[in-house]
Design a protein around this motif. Structure first.
Motif, PDB file in Angstrom:
ATOM      1  N   LEU A 224       0.830  -1.198   0.000  1.00 46.95           N
ATOM      2  CA  LEU A 224       0.000   0.000   0.000  1.00 46.95           C
ATOM      3  C   LEU A 224       0.866   1.250   0.000  1.00 46.95           C
ATOM      4  CD1 LEU A 224      -2.566  -1.062   2.759  1.00 46.95           C
ATOM      5  CD2 LEU A 224      -2.790  -1.303   0.275  1.00 46.95           C
ATOM      6  N   ARG A 225       0.256   2.372  -0.316  1.00 46.74           N
ATOM      7  CA  ARG A 225       0.891   3.687  -0.192  1.00 46.74           C
ATOM      8  C   ARG A 225       0.177   4.393   0.962  1.00 46.74           C
ATOM      9  NH1 ARG A 225       5.591   3.790  -2.850  1.00 46.74           N
ATOM     10  NH2 ARG A 225       5.450   6.051  -3.027  1.00 46.74           N
ATOM     11  N   TYR A 226       0.889   5.300   1.635  1.00 46.35           N
ATOM     12  CA  TYR A 226       0.375   5.905   2.857  1.00 46.35           C
ATOM     13  C   TYR A 226       0.514   7.414   2.847  1.00 46.35           C
ATOM     14  CZ  TYR A 226       0.636   1.130   4.544  1.00 46.35           C
ATOM     15  OH  TYR A 226       0.472  -0.225   4.678  1.00 46.35           O
ATOM     16  N   ALA A 227      -0.513   8.087   3.390  1.00 46.97           N
ATOM     17  CA  ALA A 227      -0.439   9.530   3.611  1.00 46.97           C
ATOM     18  C   ALA A 227       0.053   9.764   5.034  1.00 46.97           C
ATOM     19  CB  ALA A 227      -1.821  10.157   3.424  1.00 46.97           C
ATOM     20  N   SER A 228       0.734  10.863   5.261  1.00 46.71           N
ATOM     21  CA  SER A 228       1.213  11.171   6.606  1.00 46.71           C
ATOM     22  C   SER A 228       0.055  11.429   7.567  1.00 46.71           C
ATOM     23  CB  SER A 228       2.156  12.373   6.574  1.00 46.71           C
ATOM     24  OG  SER A 228       1.488  13.501   6.050  1.00 46.71           O
ATOM     25  N   THR A 229      -1.149  11.612   7.019  1.00 51.46           N
ATOM     26  CA  THR A 229      -2.360  11.796   7.827  1.00 51.46           C
ATOM     27  C   THR A 229      -3.023  10.459   8.165  1.00 51.46           C
ATOM     28  OG1 THR A 229      -3.557  12.250   5.781  1.00 51.46           O
ATOM     29  CG2 THR A 229      -2.840  14.159   7.078  1.00 51.46           C
ATOM     30  N   HIS A 230      -2.342   9.349   7.870  1.00 53.75           N
ATOM     31  CA  HIS A 230      -2.720   7.989   8.280  1.00 53.75           C
ATOM     32  C   HIS A 230      -3.837   7.339   7.457  1.00 53.75           C
ATOM     33  CE1 HIS A 230       0.071   8.596  11.521  1.00 53.75           C
ATOM     34  NE2 HIS A 230      -0.562   9.704  11.834  1.00 53.75           N
ATOM     35  N   GLU A 231      -3.944   7.737   6.199  1.00 50.84           N
ATOM     36  CA  GLU A 231      -4.804   7.008   5.269  1.00 50.84           C
ATOM     37  C   GLU A 231      -3.928   6.108   4.407  1.00 50.84           C
ATOM     38  OE1 GLU A 231      -6.712  10.671   6.524  1.00 50.84           O
ATOM     39  OE2 GLU A 231      -4.897  10.450   5.345  1.00 50.84           O
ATOM     40  N   TRP A 232      -4.478   4.963   4.003  1.00 49.52           N
ATOM     41  CA  TRP A 232      -3.777   4.096   3.059  1.00 49.52           C
ATOM     42  C   TRP A 232      -4.489   4.167   1.717  1.00 49.52           C
ATOM     43  CZ3 TRP A 232      -6.914   0.378   1.050  1.00 49.52           C
ATOM     44  CH2 TRP A 232      -7.958  -0.137   1.848  1.00 49.52           C
TER      45      TRP A 232
ATOM     46  N   ALA B 124      -8.216  12.997   1.731  1.00 53.35           N
ATOM     47  CA  ALA B 124      -7.996  12.326   0.454  1.00 53.35           C
ATOM     48  C   ALA B 124      -6.495  12.213   0.219  1.00 53.35           C
ATOM     49  CB  ALA B 124      -8.639  13.112  -0.683  1.00 53.35           C
ATOM     50  N   PRO B 125      -5.965  10.995   0.075  1.00 54.08           N
ATOM     51  CA  PRO B 125      -4.532  10.867  -0.172  1.00 54.08           C
ATOM     52  C   PRO B 125      -4.126  11.313  -1.580  1.00 54.08           C
ATOM     53  CG  PRO B 125      -5.565   8.708  -0.112  1.00 54.08           C
ATOM     54  CD  PRO B 125      -6.617   9.709   0.241  1.00 54.08           C
ATOM     55  N   ILE B 126      -5.047  11.169  -2.525  1.00 50.73           N
ATOM     56  CA  ILE B 126      -4.816  11.634  -3.898  1.00 50.73           C
ATOM     57  C   ILE B 126      -6.102  12.257  -4.428  1.00 50.73           C
ATOM     58  CG2 ILE B 126      -3.060   9.858  -4.346  1.00 50.73           C
ATOM     59  CD1 ILE B 126      -5.138   8.472  -6.165  1.00 50.73           C
ATOM     60  N   SER B 127      -6.009  12.944  -5.548  1.00 52.14           N
ATOM     61  CA  SER B 127      -7.164  13.586  -6.170  1.00 52.14           C
ATOM     62  C   SER B 127      -7.931  12.594  -7.032  1.00 52.14           C
ATOM     63  CB  SER B 127      -6.702  14.754  -7.042  1.00 52.14           C
ATOM     64  OG  SER B 127      -5.933  15.658  -6.296  1.00 52.14           O
ATOM     65  N   GLY B 128      -9.238  12.812  -7.130  1.00 50.10           N
ATOM     66  CA  GLY B 128     -10.058  11.963  -7.986  1.00 50.10           C
ATOM     67  C   GLY B 128     -11.533  12.115  -7.671  1.00 50.10           C
ATOM     68  N   THR B 129     -12.345  11.264  -8.307  1.00 52.68           N
ATOM     69  CA  THR B 129     -13.791  11.271  -8.133  1.00 52.68           C
ATOM     70  C   THR B 129     -14.218  10.006  -7.406  1.00 52.68           C
ATOM     71  OG1 THR B 129     -14.032  12.521 -10.181  1.00 52.68           O
ATOM     72  CG2 THR B 129     -15.999  11.391  -9.363  1.00 52.68           C
ATOM     73  N   VAL B 130     -15.046  10.172  -6.375  1.00 51.13           N
ATOM     74  CA  VAL B 130     -15.527   9.041  -5.581  1.00 51.13           C
ATOM     75  C   VAL B 130     -16.493   8.211  -6.428  1.00 51.13           C
ATOM     76  CG1 VAL B 130     -16.786   8.338  -3.512  1.00 51.13           C
ATOM     77  CG2 VAL B 130     -15.255  10.319  -3.435  1.00 51.13           C
ATOM     78  N   ILE B 131     -16.170   6.918  -6.596  1.00 50.85           N
ATOM     79  CA  ILE B 131     -17.024   6.043  -7.401  1.00 50.85           C
ATOM     80  C   ILE B 131     -17.731   4.985  -6.555  1.00 50.85           C
ATOM     81  CG2 ILE B 131     -15.750   6.404  -9.548  1.00 50.85           C
ATOM     82  CD1 ILE B 131     -14.368   3.663  -8.994  1.00 50.85           C
ATOM     83  N   ALA B 132     -17.327   4.814  -5.295  1.00 48.87           N
ATOM     84  CA  ALA B 132     -17.981   3.859  -4.394  1.00 48.87           C
ATOM     85  C   ALA B 132     -17.648   4.227  -2.956  1.00 48.87           C
ATOM     86  CB  ALA B 132     -17.509   2.435  -4.681  1.00 48.87           C
ATOM     87  N   VAL B 133     -18.588   3.978  -2.061  1.00 43.42           N
ATOM     88  CA  VAL B 133     -18.347   4.134  -0.626  1.00 43.42           C
ATOM     89  C   VAL B 133     -18.747   2.833   0.060  1.00 43.42           C
ATOM     90  CG1 VAL B 133     -18.589   6.644  -0.570  1.00 43.42           C
ATOM     91  CG2 VAL B 133     -20.592   5.216  -0.226  1.00 43.42           C
TER      92      VAL B 133
ATOM     93  N   GLU C  84       7.979   1.625   4.413  1.00 46.00           N
ATOM     94  CA  GLU C  84       9.128   2.033   5.216  1.00 46.00           C
ATOM     95  C   GLU C  84       9.030   3.507   5.620  1.00 46.00           C
ATOM     96  OE1 GLU C  84      13.767   2.587   4.228  1.00 46.00           O
ATOM     97  OE2 GLU C  84      13.025   0.538   3.930  1.00 46.00           O
ATOM     98  N   GLY C  85       8.614   4.336   4.685  1.00 42.16           N
ATOM     99  CA  GLY C  85       8.458   5.762   4.987  1.00 42.16           C
ATOM    100  C   GLY C  85       7.358   6.007   5.997  1.00 42.16           C
ATOM    101  N   TYR C  86       6.270   5.245   5.876  1.00 43.30           N
ATOM    102  CA  TYR C  86       5.170   5.392   6.829  1.00 43.30           C
ATOM    103  C   TYR C  86       5.591   4.915   8.211  1.00 43.30           C
ATOM    104  CZ  TYR C  86       0.634   5.283   9.037  1.00 43.30           C
ATOM    105  OH  TYR C  86      -0.405   5.483   9.923  1.00 43.30           O
ATOM    106  N   GLN C  87       6.358   3.855   8.264  1.00 41.97           N
ATOM    107  CA  GLN C  87       6.863   3.365   9.556  1.00 41.97           C
ATOM    108  C   GLN C  87       7.659   4.458  10.257  1.00 41.97           C
ATOM    109  OE1 GLN C  87       6.434   0.291  11.199  1.00 41.97           O
ATOM    110  NE2 GLN C  87       7.420   1.408  12.858  1.00 41.97           N
ATOM    111  N   ALA C  88       8.441   5.211   9.492  1.00 43.86           N
ATOM    112  CA  ALA C  88       9.233   6.286  10.084  1.00 43.86           C
ATOM    113  C   ALA C  88       8.325   7.396  10.643  1.00 43.86           C
ATOM    114  CB  ALA C  88      10.195   6.864   9.044  1.00 43.86           C
ATOM    115  N   VAL C  89       7.192   7.656   9.986  1.00 42.40           N
ATOM    116  CA  VAL C  89       6.242   8.660  10.458  1.00 42.40           C
ATOM    117  C   VAL C  89       5.605   8.222  11.786  1.00 42.40           C
ATOM    118  CG1 VAL C  89       3.988   9.725   9.960  1.00 42.40           C
ATOM    119  CG2 VAL C  89       5.742   9.633   8.188  1.00 42.40           C
ATOM    120  N   CYS C  90       5.344   6.936  11.883  1.00 41.12           N
ATOM    121  CA  CYS C  90       4.676   6.410  13.090  1.00 41.12           C
ATOM    122  C   CYS C  90       5.630   6.394  14.262  1.00 41.12           C
ATOM    123  CB  CYS C  90       4.141   5.015  12.840  1.00 41.12           C
ATOM    124  SG  CYS C  90       2.807   4.990  11.643  1.00 41.12           S
TER     125      CYS C  90
END
Length: 125
Positions: free
Chosen positions: A8-16, A72-81, A119-125
């Motif tokens: 996965l990819r991670y935002a520093s705001t703790h979303e994957w 939102a970790p990236i920009s886009g249009t919501v297609i499902a919730v 690895e980068g997210y682990q460093a943030v945590c």
């Protein structure tokens, strides 16, 4: 200790964010985030068809301890919730990487590369 999945990819705001084979991106909150929040009791998800910008607050997770914005970790249009989370938000506590919040059609899939790897997210945590 929190689980951090390597695919996965991670935002520093703790979303994957997970890139799916069809080019869409699935988003949820991390194991670290749900541990910090405690027992999740309510989740407000973004509206279908809404257009999101990376970093924008798009919803809320409430727990017995606190409320926290979902970004939102990236920009886009919501297609499902994941409507199941509105009825059983506690699923985030037991299975944070299966309990996705929403899926989007990215406006620029390259934005995923700007997010943290495991690895980068682990460093943030």
């Amino acid at each position: 200790m929190s689980t951090i999945e390597s695919d996965l990819r991670y935002a520093s705001t703790h979303e994957w964010a997970r890139l799916e084979t069809d080019g869409t991106v699935t988003v949820g909150i991390t194991d670290h985030a749900q541990e910090a929040l405690g027992d999740v009791v309510f989740i407000e998800l973004p509206a279908l068809d809404s257009t999101l910008s990376a970093g924008q607050p798009v919803g809320v997770v409430e727990s017995v301890k606190a409320a926290s914005d979902i970004h939102a970790p990236i920009s886009g249009t919501v297609i499902a919730v994941n409507e199941g989370l509105t009825e059983a938000p506690e699923g985030v506590n037991t299975h944070p990487y299966q309990s996705w919040f929403y899926r989007l059609q990215p406006s620029n899939v390259e934005e995923l590369q700007q997010l943290l790897d495991a690895e980068g997210y682990q460093a943030v945590c």
